[in-house]
Design a protein around this motif. Structure first.
Motif, PDB file in Angstrom:
ATOM      1  N   ASP A  77      36.549  43.579  52.671  1.00 16.75           N
ATOM      2  CA  ASP A  77      35.702  44.777  52.734  1.00 16.75           C
ATOM      3  C   ASP A  77      36.467  45.977  53.286  1.00 16.75           C
ATOM      4  O   ASP A  77      36.232  47.119  52.887  1.00 16.75           O
ATOM      5  N   ARG A  78      37.391  45.720  54.195  1.00 18.08           N
ATOM      6  CA  ARG A  78      38.168  46.798  54.799  1.00 18.08           C
ATOM      7  C   ARG A  78      39.138  47.415  53.794  1.00 18.08           C
ATOM      8  O   ARG A  78      39.429  48.612  53.856  1.00 18.08           O
ATOM      9  N   LEU A  79      39.634  46.621  52.855  1.00 14.26           N
ATOM     10  CA  LEU A  79      40.677  47.085  51.940  1.00 14.26           C
ATOM     11  C   LEU A  79      40.164  47.486  50.558  1.00 14.26           C
ATOM     12  O   LEU A  79      40.632  48.460  49.976  1.00 14.26           O
ATOM     13  N   ALA A  80      39.226  46.726  50.007  1.00 10.15           N
ATOM     14  CA  ALA A  80      38.704  47.010  48.661  1.00 10.15           C
ATOM     15  C   ALA A  80      37.479  47.907  48.781  1.00 10.15           C
ATOM     16  O   ALA A  80      36.344  47.466  48.657  1.00 10.15           O
ATOM     17  N   ILE A 134      36.429  30.117  44.087  1.00 12.37           N
ATOM     18  CA  ILE A 134      36.870  31.192  43.197  1.00 12.37           C
ATOM     19  C   ILE A 134      37.983  30.678  42.300  1.00 12.37           C
ATOM     20  O   ILE A 134      38.931  30.040  42.768  1.00 12.37           O
ATOM     21  N   LEU A 135      37.879  30.983  41.001  1.00 15.73           N
ATOM     22  CA  LEU A 135      38.905  30.580  40.046  1.00 15.73           C
ATOM     23  C   LEU A 135      39.743  31.808  39.693  1.00 15.73           C
ATOM     24  O   LEU A 135      39.242  32.806  39.183  1.00 15.73           O
ATOM     25  N   LEU A 136      41.031  31.728  39.995  1.00 12.78           N
ATOM     26  CA  LEU A 136      41.958  32.839  39.771  1.00 12.78           C
ATOM     27  C   LEU A 136      42.943  32.500  38.658  1.00 12.78           C
ATOM     28  O   LEU A 136      43.172  31.320  38.356  1.00 12.78           O
ATOM     29  N   GLN A 151      47.732  36.415  36.758  1.00 13.86           N
ATOM     30  CA  GLN A 151      48.100  37.614  37.502  1.00 13.86           C
ATOM     31  C   GLN A 151      48.000  37.368  39.002  1.00 13.86           C
ATOM     32  O   GLN A 151      48.832  37.831  39.778  1.00 13.86           O
ATOM     33  N   ALA A 152      46.967  36.663  39.406  1.00 14.08           N
ATOM     34  CA  ALA A 152      46.788  36.363  40.832  1.00 14.08           C
ATOM     35  C   ALA A 152      47.889  35.436  41.335  1.00 14.08           C
ATOM     36  O   ALA A 152      48.343  35.554  42.479  1.00 14.08           O
ATOM     37  N   LEU A 153      48.345  34.538  40.477  1.00 20.61           N
ATOM     38  CA  LEU A 153      49.428  33.631  40.858  1.00 20.61           C
ATOM     39  C   LEU A 153      50.706  34.413  41.125  1.00 20.61           C
ATOM     40  O   LEU A 153      51.423  34.157  42.104  1.00 20.61           O
ATOM     41  N   ALA A 154      51.003  35.392  40.269  1.00 21.83           N
ATOM     42  CA  ALA A 154      52.172  36.245  40.490  1.00 21.83           C
ATOM     43  C   ALA A 154      51.973  37.126  41.723  1.00 21.83           C
ATOM     44  O   ALA A 154      52.907  37.348  42.493  1.00 21.83           O
ATOM     45  N   LEU A 155      50.765  37.622  41.905  1.00 20.10           N
ATOM     46  CA  LEU A 155      50.466  38.493  43.042  1.00 20.10           C
ATOM     47  C   LEU A 155      50.678  37.767  44.364  1.00 20.10           C
ATOM     48  O   LEU A 155      51.091  38.381  45.357  1.00 20.10           O
ATOM     49  N   TYR A 156      50.424  36.464  44.394  1.00 22.61           N
ATOM     50  CA  TYR A 156      50.629  35.690  45.623  1.00 22.61           C
ATOM     51  C   TYR A 156      52.092  35.723  46.055  1.00 22.61           C
ATOM     52  O   TYR A 156      52.392  35.649  47.249  1.00 22.61           O
ATOM     53  N   GLN A 157      53.006  35.838  45.103  1.00 25.34           N
ATOM     54  CA  GLN A 157      54.420  35.937  45.458  1.00 25.34           C
ATOM     55  C   GLN A 157      54.735  37.293  46.074  1.00 25.34           C
ATOM     56  O   GLN A 157      55.706  37.436  46.818  1.00 25.34           O
ATOM     57  N   TYR A 158      53.928  38.290  45.768  1.00 25.81           N
ATOM     58  CA  TYR A 158      54.088  39.638  46.332  1.00 25.81           C
ATOM     59  C   TYR A 158      53.701  39.631  47.807  1.00 25.81           C
ATOM     60  O   TYR A 158      54.354  40.257  48.640  1.00 25.81           O
ATOM     61  N   ASN A 159      52.620  38.926  48.116  1.00 28.38           N
ATOM     62  CA  ASN A 159      52.158  38.784  49.500  1.00 28.38           C
ATOM     63  C   ASN A 159      51.467  37.441  49.604  1.00 28.38           C
ATOM     64  O   ASN A 159      50.405  37.235  49.010  1.00 28.38           O
ATOM     65  N   ARG A 160      52.059  36.521  50.355  1.00 24.55           N
ATOM     66  CA  ARG A 160      51.579  35.131  50.374  1.00 24.55           C
ATOM     67  C   ARG A 160      50.389  34.949  51.303  1.00 24.55           C
ATOM     68  O   ARG A 160      50.427  34.168  52.259  1.00 24.55           O
ATOM     69  N   SER A 161      49.349  35.679  50.995  1.00 29.79           N
ATOM     70  CA  SER A 161      48.078  35.566  51.708  1.00 29.79           C
ATOM     71  C   SER A 161      46.964  35.545  50.670  1.00 29.79           C
ATOM     72  O   SER A 161      46.857  36.473  49.858  1.00 29.79           O
ATOM     73  N   ILE A 162      46.136  34.506  50.692  1.00 31.21           N
ATOM     74  CA  ILE A 162      45.028  34.435  49.742  1.00 31.21           C
ATOM     75  C   ILE A 162      44.059  35.584  49.972  1.00 31.21           C
ATOM     76  O   ILE A 162      43.519  36.162  49.014  1.00 31.21           O
ATOM     77  N   ASN A 163      43.836  35.954  51.221  1.00 30.10           N
ATOM     78  CA  ASN A 163      42.943  37.087  51.492  1.00 30.10           C
ATOM     79  C   ASN A 163      43.473  38.359  50.832  1.00 30.10           C
ATOM     80  O   ASN A 163      42.705  39.156  50.287  1.00 30.10           O
ATOM     81  N   TYR A 164      44.780  38.570  50.901  1.00 29.78           N
ATOM     82  CA  TYR A 164      45.399  39.729  50.257  1.00 29.78           C
ATOM     83  C   TYR A 164      45.185  39.674  48.745  1.00 29.78           C
ATOM     84  O   TYR A 164      44.814  40.675  48.116  1.00 29.78           O
ATOM     85  N   VAL A 165      45.421  38.515  48.146  1.00 31.47           N
ATOM     86  CA  VAL A 165      45.244  38.356  46.701  1.00 31.47           C
ATOM     87  C   VAL A 165      43.807  38.683  46.301  1.00 31.47           C
ATOM     88  O   VAL A 165      43.563  39.373  45.304  1.00 31.47           O
ATOM     89  N   LEU A 166      42.854  38.219  47.081  1.00 34.57           N
ATOM     90  CA  LEU A 166      41.454  38.477  46.759  1.00 34.57           C
ATOM     91  C   LEU A 166      41.101  39.952  46.912  1.00 34.57           C
ATOM     92  O   LEU A 166      40.366  40.519  46.095  1.00 34.57           O
ATOM     93  N   ALA A 167      41.637  40.593  47.952  1.00 35.01           N
ATOM     94  CA  ALA A 167      41.354  42.013  48.162  1.00 35.01           C
ATOM     95  C   ALA A 167      41.923  42.857  47.023  1.00 35.01           C
ATOM     96  O   ALA A 167      41.238  43.740  46.484  1.00 35.01           O
ATOM     97  N   VAL A 168      43.174  42.611  46.647  1.00 38.56           N
ATOM     98  CA  VAL A 168      43.789  43.358  45.549  1.00 38.56           C
ATOM     99  C   VAL A 168      43.052  43.082  44.244  1.00 38.56           C
ATOM    100  O   VAL A 168      42.781  43.997  43.452  1.00 38.56           O
ATOM    101  N   SER A 169      42.715  41.816  44.012  1.00 39.95           N
ATOM    102  CA  SER A 169      42.028  41.452  42.769  1.00 39.95           C
ATOM    103  C   SER A 169      40.671  42.132  42.674  1.00 39.95           C
ATOM    104  O   SER A 169      40.267  42.610  41.601  1.00 39.95           O
ATOM    105  N   LYS A 170      39.954  42.181  43.783  1.00 43.97           N
ATOM    106  CA  LYS A 170      38.645  42.842  43.774  1.00 43.97           C
ATOM    107  C   LYS A 170      38.801  44.336  43.528  1.00 43.97           C
ATOM    108  O   LYS A 170      38.065  44.920  42.711  1.00 43.97           O
ATOM    109  N   LEU A 171      39.756  44.986  44.210  1.00 37.44           N
ATOM    110  CA  LEU A 171      39.940  46.416  44.017  1.00 37.44           C
ATOM    111  C   LEU A 171      40.377  46.727  42.592  1.00 37.44           C
ATOM    112  O   LEU A 171      39.898  47.701  41.985  1.00 37.44           O
ATOM    113  N   ALA A 172      41.256  45.939  42.022  1.00 37.97           N
ATOM    114  CA  ALA A 172      41.682  46.154  40.633  1.00 37.97           C
ATOM    115  C   ALA A 172      40.502  46.043  39.681  1.00 37.97           C
ATOM    116  O   ALA A 172      40.364  46.837  38.736  1.00 37.97           O
ATOM    117  N   THR A 173      39.636  45.068  39.927  1.00 43.01           N
ATOM    118  CA  THR A 173      38.438  44.906  39.101  1.00 43.01           C
ATOM    119  C   THR A 173      37.535  46.131  39.224  1.00 43.01           C
ATOM    120  O   THR A 173      36.983  46.621  38.233  1.00 43.01           O
TER     121      THR A 173
END
Length: 359
Positions: free
Chosen positions: A43-46, A252-254, A257-279
């Protein structure tokens, strides 16, 4: 050996140009993606404000983003979401001199990470330090990342590309350079055009939580064998499930793109925040329902839980307050034997039950 002596011995080029930063060590103990509950972090990021700004940049950088998409297959909304979350679209790139930040973490950071930061400092000396002006250190995050998209020095060395020229990528001043470099990085992590971020925000399934996480990423055929049918799956795309708070929240089924994004920042919370904002930037909506009373254990409490698990014969790995695969496996094993739904989520209920067993 004090800090200045260590620098003189290992990185003489930096003598007189870096200093020990105590605040960096404090930040290292309190990483938000590992200490905040996922709902607070996301909620803080997206945010709606970032969605609106991202949609504006979608128009402003239409030509650049489409050229990047054609070259690397990375969607414009994903790049804008990363940019928005990493630096609020360049407004908050960080104010720590990254040479000093990296030197601090390499010299006296957490033991298991010192070699990593030493390597990053080496890349800084060879790739970024020569680009600095006299008395003008490049600044970034407390962990040594910098630029619009917050690249570590090694990432910059390997994936930095210039949008307009063959010269060094200027990920600090050039937005197109920063966006293209991030796309180059994600493409190198096997992101393919047409892969998705969030395949399904909430799945109903009886498969066990033991299949959670990136280590079990697989194509739809494998998931069908595990008991989960993925509708409209893309051939060859790998999917993975995550349940950040286990039985207390969504499964949640990812996608790829999310798999590659995890290599960018190895935090599931980060992946979910970026994925939600992109959506959201793409005009979509993601609604995750969380049991907000099921707050994650703090680092000290989690360390205590890991220690108790190990004492009781479960292999929880290092008692360091960080949830890794060994801790998840130990939690699942303990939950199974105690009759708790085995979701791998370490909570206060499990801790209380284990304390009773120990005493």
């Amino acid at each position: 050996m004090n800090f200045d002596q260590w620098i003189a011995e290992h990185f003489p080029i930096l003598m007189g140009h870096v200093q020990l930063l105590p605040e960096v060590l404090e930040r290292d103990k309190q990483q938000a993606e590992f200490t905040l509950p996922p709902w607070d972090y996301i909620d803080r990021l997206a945010t709606t404000e970032r969605m609106i700004q991202g949609q504006k940049y979608l128009v402003e950088f239409d030509i650049e983003l489409n050229r990047i998409f054609d070259s690397y297959g990375v969607s414009p909304s994903l790049l804008l979401a990363i940019w928005g979350i990493e630096t609020n679209f360049g407004n908050t790139p960080g104010n720590f001199p990254i040479g000093s930040a990296l030197a601090t973490l390499a010299y006296t950071g957490r033991a298991r990470r010192r070699s990593y930061f030493t390597e990053q400092l080496q890349y800084f000396c060879s790739e970024i330090y020569p680009l600095q002006g006299v008395g003008q250190p490049i600044c970034g995050s407390w962990a040594g990342a910098s630029g619009h998209m917050q690249f570590m020095p090694e990432t910059y060395a390997k994936f930095g590309v210039s949008y307009c020229s063959s010269g060094p990528a200027n990920i600090w001043a050039s937005i197109p350079d920063a966006l293209m470099s991030a796309a180059n990085y994600l493409a190198a992590e096997a992101l393919k055009e047409g892969d998705c971020l969030i395949k399904k925000p909430n799945i109903e399934t009886d498969i066990g939580y033991a299949w959670e996480g990136i280590n079990y990423a697989a194509d739809a055929t494998v998931w069908a064998e595990r008991g989960l049918k993925i509708e409209d799956a893309k051939d060859g795309e790998k999917y993975f499930c995550v349940s950040p708070v286990g039985r207390h929240g969504p499964r949640i089924l990812l996608g790829g793109q999310a798999l590659a994004l995890y290599q960018y920042n190895r935090s599931i919370n980060y992946v979910l925040a970026v994925s939600k904002l992109a959506t959201m930037i793409d005009g979509g909506h993601v609604d995750w329902s969380w049991d907000r009373t099921a707050r994650p254990l703090g680092r000290l409490t989690l360390t205590e839980l890991q220690s108790i698990l190990t004492d009781l014969g479960y292999n929880a790995g290092a008692s360091d307050g960080i949830i890794g695969p060994d801790t998840v496996r130990a939690v699942i094993q303990a939950q199974t034997e105690l009759g708790i739904e085995a979701d791998g989520y370490p909570d206060l209920e499990l801790l209380a039950r284990l304390k009773t067993l120990k005493h």
